[in-house]
Scaffold this motif. Sequence first.
Motif, PDB file in Angstrom:
ATOM      1  N   LYS A 198     -96.543 -54.114 -44.280  1.00 60.90           N
ATOM      2  CA  LYS A 198     -96.278 -52.798 -43.713  1.00 60.90           C
ATOM      3  C   LYS A 198     -95.553 -52.963 -42.381  1.00 60.90           C
ATOM      4  CE  LYS A 198     -98.554 -48.353 -42.912  1.00 60.90           C
ATOM      5  NZ  LYS A 198     -99.839 -47.613 -42.990  1.00 60.90           N
ATOM      6  N   GLY A 199     -94.447 -52.246 -42.224  1.00 62.93           N
ATOM      7  CA  GLY A 199     -93.641 -52.349 -41.013  1.00 62.93           C
ATOM      8  C   GLY A 199     -92.472 -53.297 -41.139  1.00 62.93           C
ATOM      9  N   SER A 200     -92.424 -54.100 -42.215  1.00 63.26           N
ATOM     10  CA  SER A 200     -91.301 -55.014 -42.437  1.00 63.26           C
ATOM     11  C   SER A 200     -90.028 -54.220 -42.712  1.00 63.26           C
ATOM     12  CB  SER A 200     -91.569 -55.937 -43.627  1.00 63.26           C
ATOM     13  OG  SER A 200     -92.695 -56.740 -43.427  1.00 63.26           O
ATOM     14  N   THR A 201     -88.898 -54.758 -42.277  1.00 59.49           N
ATOM     15  CA  THR A 201     -87.617 -54.158 -42.648  1.00 59.49           C
ATOM     16  C   THR A 201     -87.103 -54.873 -43.893  1.00 59.49           C
ATOM     17  OG1 THR A 201     -86.465 -55.642 -41.111  1.00 59.49           O
ATOM     18  CG2 THR A 201     -87.010 -53.431 -40.333  1.00 59.49           C
ATOM     19  N   VAL A 202     -86.629 -54.096 -44.854  1.00 59.22           N
ATOM     20  CA  VAL A 202     -86.242 -54.666 -46.147  1.00 59.22           C
ATOM     21  C   VAL A 202     -84.932 -54.085 -46.654  1.00 59.22           C
ATOM     22  CG1 VAL A 202     -88.608 -55.172 -46.875  1.00 59.22           C
ATOM     23  CG2 VAL A 202     -87.622 -52.931 -47.384  1.00 59.22           C
ATOM     24  N   PHE A 203     -84.306 -54.848 -47.534  1.00 57.65           N
ATOM     25  CA  PHE A 203     -83.163 -54.396 -48.321  1.00 57.65           C
ATOM     26  C   PHE A 203     -83.540 -54.655 -49.766  1.00 57.65           C
ATOM     27  CE2 PHE A 203     -79.203 -55.816 -50.537  1.00 57.65           C
ATOM     28  CZ  PHE A 203     -78.601 -54.564 -50.624  1.00 57.65           C
ATOM     29  N   VAL A 204     -83.623 -53.580 -50.548  1.00 56.15           N
ATOM     30  CA  VAL A 204     -84.110 -53.684 -51.919  1.00 56.15           C
ATOM     31  C   VAL A 204     -83.013 -53.279 -52.900  1.00 56.15           C
ATOM     32  CG1 VAL A 204     -85.900 -52.982 -53.560  1.00 56.15           C
ATOM     33  CG2 VAL A 204     -86.429 -53.077 -51.112  1.00 56.15           C
ATOM     34  N   ILE A 205     -82.783 -54.103 -53.893  1.00 59.35           N
ATOM     35  CA  ILE A 205     -81.936 -53.713 -55.019  1.00 59.35           C
ATOM     36  C   ILE A 205     -82.874 -53.289 -56.135  1.00 59.35           C
ATOM     37  CG2 ILE A 205     -80.267 -54.465 -56.737  1.00 59.35           C
ATOM     38  CD1 ILE A 205     -79.126 -56.368 -54.696  1.00 59.35           C
ATOM     39  N   ALA A 206     -82.726 -52.049 -56.555  1.00 58.79           N
ATOM     40  CA  ALA A 206     -83.653 -51.470 -57.525  1.00 58.79           C
ATOM     41  C   ALA A 206     -82.900 -50.840 -58.683  1.00 58.79           C
ATOM     42  CB  ALA A 206     -84.539 -50.428 -56.845  1.00 58.79           C
ATOM     43  N   THR A 207     -83.627 -50.582 -59.745  1.00 60.11           N
ATOM     44  CA  THR A 207     -83.085 -49.899 -60.911  1.00 60.11           C
ATOM     45  C   THR A 207     -83.891 -48.638 -61.157  1.00 60.11           C
ATOM     46  OG1 THR A 207     -82.440 -52.005 -61.908  1.00 60.11           O
ATOM     47  CG2 THR A 207     -82.532 -50.096 -63.356  1.00 60.11           C
ATOM     48  N   LYS A 208     -83.192 -47.506 -61.207  1.00 59.04           N
ATOM     49  CA  LYS A 208     -83.860 -46.235 -61.470  1.00 59.04           C
ATOM     50  C   LYS A 208     -83.623 -45.827 -62.908  1.00 59.04           C
ATOM     51  CE  LYS A 208     -84.668 -41.610 -59.625  1.00 59.04           C
ATOM     52  NZ  LYS A 208     -84.361 -40.655 -58.545  1.00 59.04           N
ATOM     53  N   ASP A 209     -84.703 -45.646 -63.626  1.00 58.81           N
ATOM     54  CA  ASP A 209     -84.637 -45.258 -65.036  1.00 58.81           C
ATOM     55  C   ASP A 209     -85.534 -44.036 -65.210  1.00 58.81           C
ATOM     56  OD1 ASP A 209     -84.263 -45.091 -67.719  1.00 58.81           O
ATOM     57  OD2 ASP A 209     -85.064 -47.070 -68.214  1.00 58.81           O
ATOM     58  N   GLY A 210     -84.910 -42.867 -65.248  1.00 59.21           N
ATOM     59  CA  GLY A 210     -85.697 -41.631 -65.303  1.00 59.21           C
ATOM     60  C   GLY A 210     -86.434 -41.433 -63.997  1.00 59.21           C
ATOM     61  N   ASP A 211     -87.749 -41.264 -64.071  1.00 56.06           N
ATOM     62  CA  ASP A 211     -88.558 -41.067 -62.879  1.00 56.06           C
ATOM     63  C   ASP A 211     -89.085 -42.379 -62.308  1.00 56.06           C
ATOM     64  OD1 ASP A 211     -88.234 -38.323 -63.072  1.00 56.06           O
ATOM     65  OD2 ASP A 211     -90.016 -38.080 -64.355  1.00 56.06           O
ATOM     66  N   LYS A 212     -88.771 -43.480 -62.947  1.00 54.79           N
ATOM     67  CA  LYS A 212     -89.318 -44.769 -62.526  1.00 54.79           C
ATOM     68  C   LYS A 212     -88.259 -45.594 -61.813  1.00 54.79           C
ATOM     69  CE  LYS A 212     -91.689 -48.889 -64.305  1.00 54.79           C
ATOM     70  NZ  LYS A 212     -92.197 -49.580 -65.517  1.00 54.79           N
ATOM     71  N   THR A 213     -88.626 -46.147 -60.643  1.00 56.43           N
ATOM     72  CA  THR A 213     -87.735 -47.027 -59.894  1.00 56.43           C
ATOM     73  C   THR A 213     -88.375 -48.403 -59.801  1.00 56.43           C
ATOM     74  OG1 THR A 213     -86.887 -45.172 -58.575  1.00 56.43           O
ATOM     75  CG2 THR A 213     -86.511 -47.388 -57.725  1.00 56.43           C
ATOM     76  N   MET A 214     -87.690 -49.414 -60.326  1.00 51.49           N
ATOM     77  CA  MET A 214     -88.197 -50.781 -60.335  1.00 51.49           C
ATOM     78  C   MET A 214     -87.442 -51.621 -59.311  1.00 51.49           C
ATOM     79  SD  MET A 214     -90.027 -53.347 -61.420  1.00 51.49           S
ATOM     80  CE  MET A 214     -90.849 -52.761 -62.918  1.00 51.49           C
ATOM     81  N   ALA A 215     -88.177 -52.312 -58.454  1.00 49.46           N
ATOM     82  CA  ALA A 215     -87.561 -53.207 -57.480  1.00 49.46           C
ATOM     83  C   ALA A 215     -87.184 -54.513 -58.167  1.00 49.46           C
ATOM     84  CB  ALA A 215     -88.516 -53.469 -56.328  1.00 49.46           C
ATOM     85  N   ASN A 216     -85.883 -54.806 -58.229  1.00 54.49           N
ATOM     86  CA  ASN A 216     -85.428 -56.047 -58.844  1.00 54.49           C
ATOM     87  C   ASN A 216     -85.488 -57.213 -57.861  1.00 54.49           C
ATOM     88  OD1 ASN A 216     -84.804 -54.617 -61.220  1.00 54.49           O
ATOM     89  ND2 ASN A 216     -82.805 -54.068 -60.400  1.00 54.49           N
ATOM     90  N   SER A 217     -85.088 -56.932 -56.612  1.00 54.26           N
ATOM     91  CA  SER A 217     -85.143 -57.958 -55.578  1.00 54.26           C
ATOM     92  C   SER A 217     -85.446 -57.323 -54.238  1.00 54.26           C
ATOM     93  CB  SER A 217     -83.829 -58.740 -55.510  1.00 54.26           C
ATOM     94  OG  SER A 217     -82.772 -57.899 -55.094  1.00 54.26           O
ATOM     95  N   VAL A 218     -86.199 -58.042 -53.419  1.00 54.74           N
ATOM     96  CA  VAL A 218     -86.588 -57.558 -52.098  1.00 54.74           C
ATOM     97  C   VAL A 218     -86.214 -58.623 -51.076  1.00 54.74           C
ATOM     98  CG1 VAL A 218     -88.457 -56.736 -50.621  1.00 54.74           C
ATOM     99  CG2 VAL A 218     -88.541 -56.294 -53.097  1.00 54.74           C
ATOM    100  N   ALA A 219     -85.302 -58.266 -50.169  1.00 53.91           N
ATOM    101  CA  ALA A 219     -84.931 -59.152 -49.072  1.00 53.91           C
ATOM    102  C   ALA A 219     -85.633 -58.630 -47.825  1.00 53.91           C
ATOM    103  CB  ALA A 219     -83.418 -59.163 -48.877  1.00 53.91           C
ATOM    104  N   VAL A 220     -86.503 -59.441 -47.234  1.00 54.82           N
ATOM    105  CA  VAL A 220     -87.318 -58.991 -46.100  1.00 54.82           C
ATOM    106  C   VAL A 220     -86.942 -59.770 -44.846  1.00 54.82           C
ATOM    107  CG1 VAL A 220     -89.184 -60.566 -46.813  1.00 54.82           C
ATOM    108  CG2 VAL A 220     -89.682 -58.701 -45.223  1.00 54.82           C
ATOM    109  N   GLY A 221     -86.706 -59.040 -43.765  1.00 59.20           N
ATOM    110  CA  GLY A 221     -86.380 -59.679 -42.504  1.00 59.20           C
ATOM    111  C   GLY A 221     -87.601 -60.347 -41.894  1.00 59.20           C
ATOM    112  N   VAL A 222     -87.425 -61.555 -41.373  1.00 64.98           N
ATOM    113  CA  VAL A 222     -88.519 -62.270 -40.710  1.00 64.98           C
ATOM    114  C   VAL A 222     -88.059 -62.676 -39.314  1.00 64.98           C
ATOM    115  CG1 VAL A 222     -89.518 -63.105 -42.871  1.00 64.98           C
ATOM    116  CG2 VAL A 222     -87.814 -64.486 -41.688  1.00 64.98           C
ATOM    117  N   ASP A 223     -89.047 -62.894 -38.441  1.00 65.02           N
ATOM    118  CA  ASP A 223     -88.777 -63.308 -37.055  1.00 65.02           C
ATOM    119  C   ASP A 223     -87.855 -62.324 -36.343  1.00 65.02           C
ATOM    120  OD1 ASP A 223     -90.332 -65.594 -37.421  1.00 65.02           O
ATOM    121  OD2 ASP A 223     -88.628 -66.757 -38.155  1.00 65.02           O
TER     122      ASP A 223
END
Length: 229
Positions: A198-223
């Motif tokens: 919680k509080g992390s900054t992220v860049f997410v590539i996701a796929t939206k299919d109807g009402d469902k959104t699936m996270a394919n990849s999550v790039a999270v900033g550290v330090d």
Amino acid sequence: MNRILGLTLAATTALSVSAFAAPARERVRGTVSEIGGDSLTVHTAAGTDVAMTLGSSTKYVQVVKSSLNNIEKDSYIGTATKSVGSMLVALEVVVFPPAMRGTGDGHYAWDELPDTTVAGGAKTASAMTNGNVAAVTKSSATPEVNSTMTNGNVAAEASKNGAKQLTVTYKGGEKTILVPPTAPIVTFKPGTMSDVTKGSTVFVIATKDGDKTMANSVAVGVDGVKPPM
């Protein structure tokens, strides 16, 4: 009777197209507001909350700081750029690790991104104003500009005045890109779901299919690094 049959066929066709429509690819940027189990919620700069599902196929990477010195000939990079006349100027650069060479190869439209070039070292005429502050208002956010993404191999590079000019080749073409000293330079390291808090900054590539959104990849900033792509 023919009219009813025609309407029925039209409705059936519409339902079929909707049912088999390709899932939409989404890019989500923001701060993690909730994470737990198989779900992730990201609060975006636009003020919206995007809820996504995490699965066994979701990939995780850490986004860590790199530098211009790490962009060398034969590096494989991804860079979002803005157009300045006939020149492409980098807004950010990702130096891909060898295991990710070939990721997203090509040159294509990208999203609006913060204009990191506005903090550059160019000099301009100025005026001095000394006086009493009558009112204070919050300044606007960093302006955003349309960008394109170029992922490819650095075929040539040259440094001058703290900047680098790159020739980036990809299947079907090449681009010449100027990387100013203001552009954030990052790289990826292997990550896990435990890096996303919680509080992390992220860049997410996701796929939206109807009402469902699936996270394919999550790039999270550290330090303290914020994913700039």
